[in-house]
Design an enzyme around this catalytic site. Structure first.
Site, PDB file in Angstrom:
ATOM      1  CG  HIS A  50     -47.270  -1.406  20.106  1.00  0.00           C
ATOM      2  ND1 HIS A  50     -47.148  -1.900  21.342  1.00  0.00           N
ATOM      3  CD2 HIS A  50     -46.819   0.042  20.542  1.00  0.00           C
ATOM      4  CE1 HIS A  50     -46.705  -1.379  22.423  1.00  0.00           C
ATOM      5  NE2 HIS A  50     -46.316   0.017  22.143  1.00  0.00           N
ATOM      6  N   GLY A  92     -48.727   7.269  26.646  1.00  0.00           N
ATOM      7  CA  GLY A  92     -48.930   5.821  26.878  1.00  0.00           C
ATOM      8  C   GLY A  92     -47.464   5.146  26.561  1.00  0.00           C
ATOM      9  CD  GLN A  93     -41.875   6.498  24.172  1.00  0.00           C
ATOM     10  OE1 GLN A  93     -42.555   7.607  23.603  1.00  0.00           O
ATOM     11  NE2 GLN A  93     -41.172   6.128  23.713  1.00  0.00           N
ATOM     12  CG  ASN A 125     -48.544   3.992  23.054  1.00  0.00           C
ATOM     13  OD1 ASN A 125     -49.596   4.247  22.468  1.00  0.00           O
ATOM     14  ND2 ASN A 125     -48.365   2.446  23.498  1.00  0.00           N
ATOM     15  CG  ASP A 133     -45.870  -6.324  24.132  1.00  0.00           C
ATOM     16  OD1 ASP A 133     -45.596  -5.094  23.765  1.00  0.00           O
ATOM     17  OD2 ASP A 133     -45.635  -6.626  25.244  1.00  0.00           O
ATOM     18  CB  ILE A 134     -42.883  -9.387  27.686  1.00  0.00           C
ATOM     19  CG1 ILE A 134     -42.146 -10.497  28.511  1.00  0.00           C
ATOM     20  CG2 ILE A 134     -43.094  -8.372  28.309  1.00  0.00           C
ATOM     21  CD1 ILE A 134     -41.011 -10.320  29.264  1.00  0.00           C
ATOM     22  CG  HIS A 161     -41.625   0.918  21.021  1.00  0.00           C
ATOM     23  ND1 HIS A 161     -41.124   1.575  22.197  1.00  0.00           N
ATOM     24  CD2 HIS A 161     -42.899   0.368  21.765  1.00  0.00           C
ATOM     25  CE1 HIS A 161     -42.102   1.772  23.363  1.00  0.00           C
ATOM     26  NE2 HIS A 161     -43.361   1.132  22.849  1.00  0.00           N
TER      27      HIS A 161
HETATM   28  P1  AMP Z   1     -45.087   1.447  24.981  1.00  0.00           P
HETATM   29  O1  AMP Z   1     -46.178   1.479  26.178  1.00  0.00           O
HETATM   30  O2  AMP Z   1     -45.554   1.821  23.731  1.00  0.00           O
HETATM   31  O3  AMP Z   1     -43.943   2.089  25.714  1.00  0.00           O
HETATM   32  O4  AMP Z   1     -44.832  -0.295  25.043  1.00  0.00           O
HETATM   33  C1  AMP Z   1     -44.111  -0.925  25.621  1.00  0.00           C
HETATM   34  C2  AMP Z   1     -44.115  -2.370  25.398  1.00  0.00           C
HETATM   35  O5  AMP Z   1     -42.874  -3.114  25.772  1.00  0.00           O
HETATM   36  C3  AMP Z   1     -45.231  -2.859  26.308  1.00  0.00           C
HETATM   37  O6  AMP Z   1     -46.320  -3.516  25.500  1.00  0.00           O
HETATM   38  C4  AMP Z   1     -44.520  -4.216  27.155  1.00  0.00           C
HETATM   39  O7  AMP Z   1     -45.412  -5.353  27.160  1.00  0.00           O
HETATM   40  C5  AMP Z   1     -43.243  -4.278  26.116  1.00  0.00           C
HETATM   41  N1  AMP Z   1     -42.235  -4.858  26.805  1.00  0.00           N
HETATM   42  C6  AMP Z   1     -41.658  -4.458  27.954  1.00  0.00           C
HETATM   43  N2  AMP Z   1     -40.343  -5.144  28.258  1.00  0.00           N
HETATM   44  C7  AMP Z   1     -40.364  -5.868  27.293  1.00  0.00           C
HETATM   45  C8  AMP Z   1     -39.629  -7.057  27.035  1.00  0.00           C
HETATM   46  N3  AMP Z   1     -38.388  -7.420  27.906  1.00  0.00           N
HETATM   47  N4  AMP Z   1     -39.655  -7.823  26.011  1.00  0.00           N
HETATM   48  C9  AMP Z   1     -40.572  -7.582  25.070  1.00  0.00           C
HETATM   49  N5  AMP Z   1     -41.740  -6.863  25.387  1.00  0.00           N
HETATM   50  C10 AMP Z   1     -41.440  -5.920  26.499  1.00  0.00           C
END
Ligand code: AMP
Ligand code: ZN
Length: 105
Positions: A100, A91-92, A85, A30-31, A98
Site C-alpha cells: 500500500h 490484515g491481508q 499486510n 485501491d477500490i 502488494h
Molecule cells: P490487504 O488488506 O492488504 O490484502 O489489501 C487489499 C486491498 O485491495 C484492500 O485495500 C482493498 O480495498 C483492495 N482491493 C480489493 N479488490 C480490489 C480491486 N478490484 N481493485 C482495487 N483494489 C482492490
C-alpha cells in the site's frame, strides 16, 4: 493463479485505475481508498505474501520499494506511508503480495 484478483488485474481481465506499469510491477488505485491517495503496488509475478518470499525474490522486493519511491517522486509527494499486510492475522485480504502506498494529499 486462476482465481487471484490481482493476477486478473495484472492481466487486464478485470479493470483497475492504473497509476504505473513496467515489466515487473503494476500500481493501481485501491477500490476502497483509506486515504486521499491510496495506491496498491503489486509484482506481476504471483507471490502469495511476504511469508512466501524466497531468497531469489530479494531483488524484486528491493525494486518494489524503489518503484514506490519513483511513483512518490513522480507525484511530488513530500511524505507517504508504505505498508504490507502479511497473512490473515496481519490484515491481508488479497493473497497476492502488494504494498500500500498512501498519502494525505
Ligand atoms: P490487504 O488488506 O492488504 O490484502 O489489501 C487489499 C486491498 O485491495 C484492500 O485495500 C482493498 O480495498 C483492495 N482491493 C480489493 N479488490 C480490489 C480491486 N478490484 N481493485 C482495487 N483494489 C482492490
Ligand atoms: Zn496473483
Amino acid at each position: 493463479m486462476e482465481d487471484c484478483i490481482f493476477c486478473k488485474i495484472v492481466n487486464k481481465e478485470i479493470p483497475s485505475t492504473t497509476e504505473y506499469e513496467d515489466e515487473q510491477f503494476l500500481a493501481f488505485h485501491d477500490i476502497h481508498p483509506k486515504s486521499p491517495l491510496h495506491l496498491l503496488l503489486v509484482p506481476k509475478k504471483h507471490i502469495h505474501s511476504v511469508d512466501h518470499l524466497e531468497f531469489q525474490d530479494r531483488d524484486l522486493m528491493g525494486d518494489l520499494v524503489l518503484t514506490a519511491q519513483k511513483i512518490a517522486k513522480g507525484r511530488g509527494l513530500r511524505g507517504y506511508q508504505l505498508h504490507i499486510n502479511v497473512g490473515r492475522d496481519g490484515g491481508q485480504v488479497v493473497d497476492h503480495l502488494h504494498m500500500h502506498l498512501q498519502a494525505n494529499i
